[in-house]
Design an enzyme around this catalytic site. Structure first.
Site, PDB file in Angstrom:
ATOM      1  N   ASP A   1       0.866  -1.172   0.000  1.00 43.60           N
ATOM      2  CA  ASP A   1       0.000   0.000   0.000  1.00 43.60           C
ATOM      3  C   ASP A   1       0.909   1.231   0.000  1.00 43.60           C
ATOM      4  O   ASP A   1       2.133   1.136   0.112  1.00 43.60           O
ATOM      5  CB  ASP A   1      -0.943  -0.029   1.222  1.00 43.60           C
TER       6      ASP A   1
HETATM    7  C1  GLC Z   1      -4.252   4.328  -0.178  1.00 45.92           C
HETATM    8  C2  GLC Z   1      -5.161   3.172   0.158  1.00 45.92           C
HETATM    9  C3  GLC Z   1      -5.212   2.119  -0.899  1.00 45.92           C
HETATM   10  C4  GLC Z   1      -5.047   2.757  -2.261  1.00 45.92           C
HETATM   11  C5  GLC Z   1      -3.628   3.287  -2.338  1.00 45.92           C
HETATM   12  C6  GLC Z   1      -3.332   4.002  -3.674  1.00 45.92           C
HETATM   13  O1  GLC Z   1      -3.553   4.738   0.964  1.00 45.92           O
HETATM   14  O2  GLC Z   1      -4.968   2.517   1.402  1.00 45.92           O
HETATM   15  O3  GLC Z   1      -6.474   1.442  -0.759  1.00 45.92           O
HETATM   16  O4  GLC Z   1      -5.272   1.819  -3.287  1.00 45.92           O
HETATM   17  O5  GLC Z   1      -3.327   4.171  -1.256  1.00 45.92           O
HETATM   18  O6  GLC Z   1      -4.096   5.167  -3.752  1.00 45.92           O
END
Ligand code: GLC
Length: 747
Positions: A281
Site C-alpha cells: 500500500d
Molecule cells: C491508499 C489506500 C489504498 C489505495 C492506495 C493508492 O492509501 O490505502 O487502498 O489503493 O493508497 O491510492
C-alpha cells in the site's frame, strides 16, 4: 420453475472451479519471454520494475526516470495523451522497451459512478457487481489505466471504521462472492483485451479489524480468525485469477503485513499458488519504520523483499537501498529476479508488450455511455434497503400529489457519489431532487433545512417544516457527506451529524407521513429516527444515478430488494456487532432486564448474568441480511436430500418461494449453517448460499441450493482446514435472524 443455484462454488477457492481463471495467455511462451528479458536486464533496470510512483503531473518530470528504466508503474496518470507519451518513452527510448503499468483507484466506477462497494454488496447480486466492474474497466482503460486497486476485500464488523464503505461488509462468504464478481468484471475473459484491467485484491490482510475502528490501527487477529474470516475472500479472489494483491497498513499481532512472510509468501504463494504480484500500500513499506518494525530504510527494503513484496508503492526504499543490499550480499539478485518475473508476467498477460497505448478517441464514446448509466441505475436500485414501511406509506400512490423534499442529501451531487471518487463528475450525478422534479403528476416543495450533513445551523428547519405542512408526504434525505467515510475517516459517534436529528424530530412532529431516505458510507445509529419515521429507505452512497433510482423506488416504478451487508447497531457501544458471532458460555436469552426495567436495589445476580448490554440489550437494530419489499414472500418448508452426508458428500436443499403480495419483486433467499460442536467454538450461523429470485405477484419458484460438505470446512491450528463430522443446523430465510433450524449430520 425449478432453479438450481450452485453459485457458492465461486465463493471459496477450494471449489472455485465455476470461476475459471481468465485466459492469461500462453504461460510457457510468457515465461520464456521473461527469461529472455531478464537475462538482458541490469540490476538497476530490474529494481526499476519494482518501483511504483504517483504521477508527478507532467510527462517531462518523469521522462528521464522512465527512459532510464527506474519506474515500473505509474499511478494517478489518467490523461490518455500523457499515458501514450510515457509509454512511447518506455517502449522506444529506454534500453529494453519494457512498458509501464498504469494504475488508478477505480473503486466503484471511473466516470460512471456505481454505488459504493458496501451498497453493491447490499444488492446480493454478483451479476450486477460484475457488470459494474466491467463498465469501470471499459471507462478506465479508455483513459489509459490498465490496473485498478480494487476489489477491497476487508471483512469489517465495526461501522466506526470509515473504510467499511469500500468493502462488502461483515461476512466472508458475501465478500468472497462479490470480490470474485469484481475480479471477473475488471479482468474479463481475456486479460489481453485492451478493455480489461488487472484487479488488485486488497488490503491483505485483516485491515478491517483495526482497533476501535480507527483507520491504520493495529489488529490482533488470532490464527483461527485469520483463516476462517479474513483470508477466505482473498483466497477466492486469487483462485478467480486476481493478478495482484496489495499488502495492508496494519500490523497484526505486532507484524506489519508488508513485512509478513507468512502471509505474502507462505500462504499466498505456498498454499494458494498465487502467480501474480504483490504491491505494497502507499508507503506501507516505509511505514515499517513508524511501526518500529524496521530501524532504517535498508531494513525496510530487506524485510519487504524477504516477506514477498514485489512492487513498492511510494516508499522508494527498493530503488534507494536494493543496489547496495545486493552488493553487500544482504539480499540476493535471485530474489529481485523473482519479483521482476512476477511483475513482467502480469504486463505480458495484459498484452502491454504488444500494445501499451490507449486509443485516445475512445473516451468520448465510452465515458457515461447510456448503457453504463443504465447499469449504474440498476445497481443503485438494487442496492436500496427498505428498513421500515409502516402502513405501506411506500410506494407513493396516485393520491400523493405534493411531496416535500427536504434534507441536506436531497440535492448533493458530489456527496451522493460517496468516497473514493477521483474521476466521476458531480455535474453528471443526478440527485433525488432533480429526478423527482422531472416526474409528471407530482409537485415538489423543496426546502433542504440544512445546507450539508454536518450543518448545525437550524435556521432553515422552519422552512422544511413549512414545506412539510403544505404537502401530502415528506421525504427527508439525510445521511453523511462523502468525506465522512472512506480512508482515514473513522468516527467515534456514528449517529446523524449536525442538526439532522432535530430536523427529523421536527418533521415527525408535523404528523405528515414521513419517509426518511438515508445516504451514508456505513451503518448509522438511527434507532430514534427510525422510530419517528413511517418509512426508511437506506442507501449506501448510490453514485451517479442515485436520484433516478430513488425516484423509481419512491413512486413504485421499482421495488426495493436490497439486504443489509452489515449489522446495524442500536448504539455505537454495541460495536463490533455481527451475526456470525460465537455463542459464548452465557448467551443472551432475550428475556434479560433492560436498564429502565431493573428494580431498585436489584440483587447482584438478579439480571441473569448473560452476555448483553444493560442499556442496549443484545440484538441489533437491524440484522445482517435484512431488507423489506413492497410485497411479501413466503418460504415453503425446506426439503433436504438427506439428513446425513459424508465428509466428501453434498447436501441439496429444496424449497418453494412464493410472492404472496401485490407487487413484483426480488427476494434474496439466504442459506445459513451452524456447526453445533467442533474442535473450536463455531459461529451461531454462517451464510453459505444466497440467491436473488424475481417473482411476480402469486408466482412460486422452486429453489435449490447445493451445499458440498467441503464448504463447511474450517481451519484449526492442528488440522488446518478440514471438514469435521458432527451435528449441524441450517436455516433458509430472508435474513440472518429468521427461519427455523433444520438438523443434519456430517458423518
Ligand atoms: C491508499 C489506500 C489504498 C489505495 C492506495 C493508492 O492509501 O490505502 O487502498 O489503493 O493508497 O491510492
Amino acid at each position: 420453475m425449478n432453479t438450481i443455484f450452485k453459485l457458492g462454488a465461486c465463493a471459496f477457492a477450494l471449489v472455485a472451479v465455476a470461476c475459471s481463471k481468465p485466459q492469461s495467455g500462453a504461460n510457457a511462451e510468457i515465461e520464456s519471454n521473461i527469461d529472455a528479458l531478464l537475462s538482458q536486464m541490469t540490476l538497476d533496470e530490474k529494481i526499476g520494475q519494482l518501483n511504483q510512483v504517483s504521477s508527478y503531473g507532467s510527462v517531462e518530470a518523469m521522462a528521464d526516470e522512465v527512459r532510464a528504466g527506474r519506474i515500473g508503474s505509474i499511478l494517478n496518470e489518467i490523461e490518455p495523451a500523457n499515458v501514450n507519451r510515457l509509454q512511447r518513452i518506455a517502449m522506444e527510448e529506454s534500453r529494453l522497451g519494457i512498458p509501464l503499468l498504469i494504475a488508478r483507484d477505480v473503486i466503484h466506477g471511473f466516470k460512471t459512478i456505481f454505488p459504493i462497494p458496501l451498497g453493491q454488496a447490499a444488492t446480493f447480486d454478483p451479476e450486477i457487481v460484475r457488470e459494474g466492474a466491467r463498465v469501470a474497466a471499459a471507462e478506465a482503460s479508455a483513459a489509459g489505466v490498465r490496473w485498478t486497486f480494487s476489489p477491497m476485500l476487508d471483512v469489517a464488523r465495526d461501522a466506526r471504521w470509515g473504510r467499511v464503505a469500500e468493502g462488502n461488509g461483515e461476512d466472508p462468504y458475501l465478500t468472497s462472492v462479490m470480490g470474485v464478481a469484481m475480479v471477473r468484471g475488471y479482468q474479463g475473459d481475456t486479460l489481453g483485451n485492451p478493455a480489461s484491467i488487472a484487479a488488485c485484491a486488497k488490503h491483505f490482510v485483516g485491515y478491517g479489524a483495526a482497533e476501535s475502528g480507527k483507520d491504520y490501527n493495529s489488529t490482533n487477529i488470532p490464527p483461527a480468525q485469520l483463516h476462517n474470516v479474513y483470508l477466505p475472500p482473498f483466497e477466492a479472489a486469487a483462485a478467480a485469477g486476481a493478478q495482484t494483491i496489495m499488502s495492508s497498513f496494519n500490523d497484526n499481532d505486532g507484524v506489519p503485513a508488508t513485512g509478513n512472510r507468512a502471509l505474502l509468501t507462505d500462504i499466498l504463494r505456498g498454499e494458494w499458488g498465487f502467480d501474480g504480484f504483490v504491491v505494497t500500500d502507499w508507503n506501507s513499506a516505509g511505514e515499517m519504520l513508524s511501526h518500529g518494525f524496521c530501524a532504517d530504510s535498508a531494513e525496510v527494503a530487506t524485510k519487504a523483499l524477504n516477506a514477498g513484496v514485489d512492487m513498492d508503492m511510494m516508499s522508494f526504499a527498493f530503488v534507494k537501498e536494493l543496489p547496495r543490499l545486493v552488493k553487500e550480499g544482504r539480499v540476493s539478485e535471485a530474489q529481485i529476479d523473482n519479483a521482476v518475473r512476477n511483475i513482467l508476467r502480469v504486463k505480458y498477460r495484459l498484452g502491454l508488450f504488444d500494445n501499451p497505448y490507449v486509443d485516445e478517441s475512445l473516451r468520448d464514446s465510452v465515458f457515461y455511455a447510456p448503457s453504463h448509466l443504465a447499469a449504474a441505475k440498476q445497481a443503485a436500485t438494487e442496492s436500496a434497503v427498505l428498513l421500515k414501511n409502516d402502513n405501506h406509506v411506500l410506494p407513493f400512490g396516485s393520491n400523493v400529489k405534493r411531496i416535500a423534499v427536504v434534507g441536506p442529501m436531497a440535492d448533493a451531487p458530489h456527496d451522493q457519489m460517496g468516497t473514493w471518487v477521483f474521476d466521476g463528475d458531480k455535474d453528471k450525478s443526478i440527485t433525488p431532487l432533480t429526478a423527482l422534479r422531472e416526474r409528471k403528476g407530482i409537485s415538489i416543495n423543496y426546502a433542504p433545512g440544512l445546507a450539508y450533513s454536518r450543518d448545525n445551523n437550524k435556521a432553515g428547519i422552519a422552512q422544511a417544516v413549512a414545506a412539510a405542512r403544505q404537502s401530502d408526504v415528506v421525504v427527508a434525505f439525510v445521511g453523511e457527506e462523502a468525506i465522512l467515510s472512506g480512508e482515514a475517516h473513522s468516527l467515534a459517534d456514528i449517529s446523524l451529524k449536525g442538526a439532522q436529528r432535530q430536523l427529523i424530530a421536527d418533521l415527525s412532529a408535523t404528523g405528515k407521513p414521513l419517509v426518511m431516505v438515508v445516504m451514508a458510507g456505513r451503518p448509522l445509529t438511527i434507532a430514534d429516527e427510525v422510530a419517528k419515521a413511517d418509512a426508511v429507505l437506506y442507501m449506501f452512497h448510490p453514485g451517479t444515478m442515485g436520484g433516478p433510482a430513488i425516484a423509481d423506488l419512491l413512486l413504485g416504478d421499482a421495488n426495493p430488494s436490497g439486504k443489509l451487508p452489515m449489522t446495524f447497531p442500536r448504539m455505537v457501544g454495541q460495536v463490533p456487532i455481527y451475526y456470525a458471532h460465537n455463542n459464548t458460555g452465557r448467551p443472551c436469552y432475550g428475556s434479560e432486564a433492560l436498564i429502565n426495567d431493573i428494580p431498585l436495589e436489584a440483587g447482584q445476580t438478579s439480571l441473569g448474568n448473560t452476555s448483553y448490554h444493560l442499556d442496549a440489550g443484545f440484538d441489533p437494530l437491524f440484522p445482517f441480511g435484512y431488507g423489506q419489499s413492497y410485497t411479501t414472500f413466503a418460504y415453503g418448508e425446506p426439503h433436504l436430500s438427506a439428513d446425513h452426508i459424508a465428509k466428501d458428500g453434498k447436501l441439496t436443499v429444496d424449497f418453494d418461494l412464493t410472492n404472496t403480495g401485490d407487487y413484483e419483486g426480488a427476494e434474496v433467499a439466504q442459506l445459513y449453517v451452524r456447526d453445533l460442536h467442533g474442535s473450536l467454538a463455531r459461529p451461531v450461523k454462517e451464510l453459505k448460499r444466497f440467491q436473488r429470485v424475481n417473482l411476480k405477484p402469486g408466482e412460486t419458484q422452486h429453489v435449490t441450493f447445493e451445499l458440498p460438505a467441503e464448504d463447511l470446512a474450517f481451519w484449526n491450528p492442528e488440522e488446518k482446514r478440514h471438514v469435521e463430522p458432527g451435528q449441524f443446523q441450517l436455516w433458509v430465510a430472508g435474513d440472518s435472524q429468521s427461519g427455523q433450524p433444520i438438523a443434519f449430520t456430517i458423518e
